[in-house]
Design a protein around this motif. Structure first.
Motif, short mmCIF file in Angstrom:
data_model
loop_
_atom_site.label_atom_id
_atom_site.label_comp_id
_atom_site.label_asym_id
_atom_site.label_seq_id
_atom_site.Cartn_x
_atom_site.Cartn_y
_atom_site.Cartn_z
N ARG A 55 5.26 5.61 12.43
CA ARG A 55 4.13 5.23 11.57
C ARG A 55 2.84 5.97 11.95
N PHE A 56 2.65 6.23 13.23
CA PHE A 56 1.44 6.89 13.71
C PHE A 56 1.78 8.32 14.12
N THR A 57 0.81 9.22 13.93
CA THR A 57 0.96 10.61 14.35
C THR A 57 -0.32 11.07 15.02
N ILE A 58 -0.19 11.58 16.24
CA ILE A 58 -1.34 12.12 16.95
C ILE A 58 -1.33 13.64 16.82
N SER A 59 -2.52 14.22 16.70
CA SER A 59 -2.63 15.67 16.59
C SER A 59 -4.01 16.08 17.06
N ARG A 60 -4.20 17.38 17.26
CA ARG A 60 -5.52 17.85 17.64
C ARG A 60 -5.84 19.14 16.90
N ASP A 61 -7.13 19.36 16.69
CA ASP A 61 -7.65 20.59 16.09
C ASP A 61 -8.71 21.10 17.06
N GLN A 101 -3.32 9.62 12.91
CA GLN A 101 -2.97 9.23 11.55
C GLN A 101 -2.12 7.98 11.61
N MET A 102 -2.57 6.94 10.94
CA MET A 102 -1.88 5.65 10.99
C MET A 102 -1.43 5.29 9.58
N ASN A 103 -0.13 5.25 9.38
CA ASN A 103 0.45 4.89 8.08
C ASN A 103 1.19 3.57 8.18
N ASN A 104 1.45 2.98 7.02
CA ASN A 104 2.18 1.71 6.96
C ASN A 104 1.60 0.70 7.96
N LEU A 105 0.31 0.53 7.90
CA LEU A 105 -0.36 -0.35 8.85
C LEU A 105 0.08 -1.79 8.65
N LYS A 106 0.14 -2.50 9.78
CA LYS A 106 0.55 -3.89 9.79
C LYS A 106 -0.57 -4.76 10.36
N PRO A 107 -0.59 -6.03 10.03
CA PRO A 107 -1.64 -6.90 10.57
C PRO A 107 -1.71 -6.85 12.10
N GLY A 160 -8.61 -11.14 23.13
CA GLY A 160 -7.70 -12.01 23.87
C GLY A 160 -6.43 -11.35 24.34
N LYS A 161 -6.32 -10.04 24.10
CA LYS A 161 -5.10 -9.33 24.51
C LYS A 161 -5.45 -8.21 25.48
N GLU A 162 -4.45 -7.78 26.21
CA GLU A 162 -4.65 -6.68 27.15
C GLU A 162 -4.77 -5.35 26.41
N ARG A 163 -5.45 -4.42 27.06
CA ARG A 163 -5.54 -3.07 26.52
C ARG A 163 -4.14 -2.46 26.45
N GLU A 164 -3.90 -1.69 25.41
CA GLU A 164 -2.58 -1.08 25.18
C GLU A 164 -2.74 0.40 24.90
N GLY A 165 -1.97 1.20 25.62
CA GLY A 165 -1.97 2.63 25.35
C GLY A 165 -1.06 2.93 24.17
N VAL A 166 -1.61 3.43 23.08
CA VAL A 166 -0.87 3.58 21.83
C VAL A 166 -0.16 4.92 21.73
N SER A 167 -0.91 5.98 22.04
CA SER A 167 -0.36 7.33 21.87
C SER A 167 -1.15 8.31 22.71
N CYS A 168 -0.52 9.39 23.09
CA CYS A 168 -1.25 10.43 23.81
C CYS A 168 -0.65 11.79 23.51
N ILE A 169 -1.47 12.81 23.73
CA ILE A 169 -1.06 14.20 23.56
C ILE A 169 -1.52 14.96 24.80
N SER A 170 -0.60 15.71 25.38
CA SER A 170 -0.91 16.39 26.62
C SER A 170 -1.80 17.61 26.39
N ARG A 171 -2.32 18.16 27.46
CA ARG A 171 -3.25 19.27 27.38
C ARG A 171 -2.67 20.43 26.59
N GLY A 172 -1.45 20.80 26.81
CA GLY A 172 -0.83 21.91 26.10
C GLY A 172 -0.07 21.50 24.87
#
Length: 121
Positions: A66-72, A81-87, A41-53
């Motif tokens: 609360r959230f951390t994006i990373s790449r390997d 990584q999602m910490n302190n998650l909320k409803p 019932g809700k619109e799509r939401e962009g949460v986080s992103c990491i650029s090519r470099g």
């Protein structure tokens, strides 16, 4: 072309989860990657992103700190990584190739099935 998201589940408020995004179709390191979520019932939401470099990392205000994006790149995986998650974090999360800037995420270009995150006591 599909990206696979995994790592969702049921967690209590205050808990943590780590989402993973991978694909066998191309090198994720060659693209900006974003995490999106959409609750019923809700619109799509962009949460986080990491650029090519990896020089640009973006978070929406509601997840900052609360959230951390990373790449390997060796594992061809992008993590959220999602910490302190909320409803209110309860949603279907999916990853996608997408433009990433300091102003946010663009439209998702290539994506796949998402992974469900449920935050509830």
């Amino acid at each position: 072309v599909q990206l696979q998201a995994s790592g969702g589940g049921l967690v209590q408020p205050g808990g943590s989860l780590r989402l993973s995004c991978t694909t066998s179709d191309f090198a994720l390191g060659d693209y900006s990657i974003g995490w999106f979520r959409q609750a019923p019932g809700k619109e799509r939401e962009g949460v986080s992103c990491i650029s090519r470099g990896d020089d640009i990392i973006y978070y929406i205000d509601s997840v900052k700190g609360r959230f951390t994006i990373s790449r390997d790149n060796a594992k061809n995986t992008v993590y959220l990584q999602m910490n302190n998650l909320k409803p209110e974090d309860t949603s279907l999360y999916f990853c996608a190739t997408t433009p990433c800037s300091g102003d946010g995420l663009g439209y998702p270009v290539a994506w796949g099935a998402g992974t469900l995150v449920t935050v509830s006591s």
